[in-house]
Design an enzyme around this catalytic site. Sequence first.
Site, PDB file in Angstrom:
ATOM      1  N   CYS A 273      -9.780 -12.590  -0.269  1.00  9.29           N
ATOM      2  CA  CYS A 273      -9.476 -12.718  -1.699  1.00  9.29           C
ATOM      3  C   CYS A 273      -8.266 -13.586  -1.938  1.00  9.29           C
ATOM      4  O   CYS A 273      -8.388 -14.704  -2.429  1.00  9.29           O
ATOM      5  CB  CYS A 273      -9.312 -11.331  -2.298  1.00  9.29           C
TER       6      CYS A 273
HETATM    7  N1  SAJ Z   1       0.329  -8.115   1.110  1.00  9.60           N
HETATM    8  C1  SAJ Z   1       1.667  -8.402   1.383  1.00  9.60           C
HETATM    9  N2  SAJ Z   1       2.629  -7.831   0.596  1.00  9.60           N
HETATM   10  C2  SAJ Z   1       2.307  -6.989  -0.439  1.00  9.60           C
HETATM   11  C3  SAJ Z   1       0.947  -6.718  -0.705  1.00  9.60           C
HETATM   12  C4  SAJ Z   1      -0.029  -7.295   0.086  1.00  9.60           C
HETATM   13  O1  SAJ Z   1       1.981  -9.156   2.299  1.00  9.60           O
HETATM   14  O2  SAJ Z   1       3.229  -6.490  -1.085  1.00  9.60           O
HETATM   15  C5  SAJ Z   1      -0.711  -8.754   1.929  1.00  9.60           C
HETATM   16  C6  SAJ Z   1      -1.616  -7.765   2.606  1.00  9.60           C
HETATM   17  O3  SAJ Z   1      -1.064  -7.369   3.856  1.00  9.60           O
HETATM   18  C7  SAJ Z   1      -2.895  -8.578   2.780  1.00  9.60           C
HETATM   19  C8  SAJ Z   1      -2.891  -9.498   1.573  1.00  9.60           C
HETATM   20  O4  SAJ Z   1      -1.566  -9.499   1.068  1.00  9.60           O
HETATM   21  O5  SAJ Z   1      -2.845  -9.350   3.943  1.00  9.60           O
HETATM   22  C9  SAJ Z   1      -3.866  -9.099   0.468  1.00  9.60           C
HETATM   23  O6  SAJ Z   1      -3.787  -7.714   0.292  1.00  9.60           O
HETATM   24  P1  SAJ Z   1      -4.025  -7.061  -1.167  1.00  9.60           P
HETATM   25  O7  SAJ Z   1      -4.014  -5.603  -0.988  1.00  9.60           O
HETATM   26  O8  SAJ Z   1      -3.070  -7.651  -2.120  1.00  9.60           O
HETATM   27  O9  SAJ Z   1      -5.398  -7.550  -1.690  1.00  9.60           O
HETATM   28  P2  SAJ Z   1      -6.844  -7.624  -1.023  1.00  9.60           P
HETATM   29  O10 SAJ Z   1      -7.089  -8.999  -0.544  1.00  9.60           O
HETATM   30  O11 SAJ Z   1      -7.092  -6.538  -0.057  1.00  9.60           O
HETATM   31  O12 SAJ Z   1      -7.707  -7.394  -2.323  1.00  9.60           O
HETATM   32  C10 SAJ Z   1      -8.794  -6.520  -2.318  1.00  9.60           C
HETATM   33  C11 SAJ Z   1     -10.017  -7.392  -2.515  1.00  9.60           C
HETATM   34  N3  SAJ Z   1     -11.230  -6.644  -2.432  1.00  9.60           N
HETATM   35  C12 SAJ Z   1     -11.967  -6.719  -1.329  1.00  9.60           C
HETATM   36  O13 SAJ Z   1     -11.575  -7.285  -0.343  1.00  9.60           O
HETATM   37  C13 SAJ Z   1     -13.306  -6.081  -1.384  1.00  9.60           C
HETATM   38  C14 SAJ Z   1      -9.953  -8.022  -3.887  1.00  9.60           C
HETATM   39  O14 SAJ Z   1     -11.217  -8.654  -4.200  1.00  9.60           O
HETATM   40  C15 SAJ Z   1      -9.667  -7.015  -4.940  1.00  9.60           C
HETATM   41  O15 SAJ Z   1      -9.517  -7.676  -6.192  1.00  9.60           O
HETATM   42  C16 SAJ Z   1      -8.364  -6.301  -4.627  1.00  9.60           C
HETATM   43  O16 SAJ Z   1      -8.528  -5.629  -3.377  1.00  9.60           O
HETATM   44  C17 SAJ Z   1      -7.983  -5.335  -5.708  1.00  9.60           C
HETATM   45  O17 SAJ Z   1      -8.492  -5.515  -6.846  1.00  9.60           O
HETATM   46  O18 SAJ Z   1      -7.142  -4.485  -5.429  1.00  9.60           O
END
Ligand code: SAJ
Length: 432
Positions: A273
């Site tokens: 994403c």
């Molecule tokens: N991350 C950081 N620091 C933070 C937060 C996250 O480094 O403070 C990193 C995480 O370790 C990861 C990346 O950012 O590598 C993304 O993590 P995330 O939790 O922000 O988001 P995603 O990519 O897991 O978003 C998921 C996605 N859904 C699926 O993969 C099925 C996305 O489509 C959704 O929109 C999102 O969750 C959501 O809505 O929460």
Amino acid sequence: MLAGPQIDTFSKTHTRKVVILGQGYVGLPVAMRAVEVGHVVTGFDVDIQKVDQLRRGHSPIDDVTDTEVAAALQSGRYRATDDVDDIAGFDVAIISVPTPLRERIPDLSYVEYAADLVARHLKPGNCVILESTTYPGTTQDIVVPRLEAYGLRAGTDFHVGYSPERIDPGNQTWSFVTTPKLTSGISKRCAEVVDDFYTTLVDTTVPVPTVRAAEMAKLLENTFRHVNIALVNELAMYAHELNIDVWSVVDAAASKPFGFMAFRPGPGVGGHCLPIDPSYLSWQVKNSLGRAFRFVELANDVNDHMPEYVVRRSIEHLNNRRLSVNGSRILLVGLAYKPDTGDARQAPAGEIVEGLVRLGATVAAADPHVDLRYVPKHVHHVAFCEEEVALADLIIVVTNHSCFDWTVLSDHCARVLDTRNCLPVGCAAERL
Ligand code: SAJ
């Protein structure tokens, strides 16, 4: 006039035949919920291995258990298929297929293929919903024309809408059912039908006035995170140079009850994403308006360079102990892109491994969640245990899975680079 009165008077009590194209992180949770509330569901996927797994009652993703899949099969209201003819006979079709980038350009080929499959079986009164994350205009300008290929008219003979996914893998607080769901339609009536359908699945729906607004809202959600993660990542690099602990800085700022939302530094952003979705927005702005969406481009640049920064910090860490990367044994703790998921696609760990191996290190990695298929080549996949930790010249914490027992590192903190702030403050481990 719309035929098929049953779809027009859709209500919570009516079961519907639902086909969901794409049975991955997004489509499978929707399918399981649709079965649970009584709909009859066909889960279509082009990945025959995934279909075979599902048919055998096994879940290909962390957030859906084998028990749930087996119960769905047992109910007689779920089938998984890769046979395009099984798509026929639906009332509602949901398209939840990947929308990747190819050389930083949106690749909608999966969406187009799915729309073509749906078009072949479209009947008056049907409802077609796109869930895949994409740039504004996709539903109206790409999906609708393909659905109309056989003469039926969208908004007149059948309904079309957009409802972005908000599935957050590993999130124990917010599930598909409890996360408010945006709904929209290409007409007022379409919007009502789409919203009606989702009220049978989730606790809260949020109707959005237009499909394009719903498509852009989803991109705003993910771009918001991408930009703010890039902000703290860049802050972390400068804080380190200024000998300030960025983690206590963020914790302090997070005490503000308004006007601030805490994001924390990391080894880079993975998953399918954040490394992708914001670039759908910047691509459309450049393609349609000839302008640069600078926040996205800057966030991409900062976040894309974090794995390289971790390699640089690893070199420093070993150098401070008169060791070189070349010939060192380095243990990565965690490979997945974020905690409590086995998804290692686009995970920063891959680039970190590449950088260290290129410098001559022997790299081992411990991650009980990640499927061995996704372990980068050149990496020795090991258990997270005292023996492996003792063998390593450097231990890099990359993913903070909740299953990891951090006390395993207690006596080895002086050889740890903790990119996730997992170890107790005051121990000898270095943090980003
Ligand atoms: N991350 C950081 N620091 C933070 C937060 C996250 O480094 O403070 C990193 C995480 O370790 C990861 C990346 O950012 O590598 C993304 O993590 P995330 O939790 O922000 O988001 P995603 O990519 O897991 O978003 C998921 C996605 N859904 C699926 O993969 C099925 C996305 O489509 C959704 O929109 C999102 O969750 C959501 O809505 O929460």
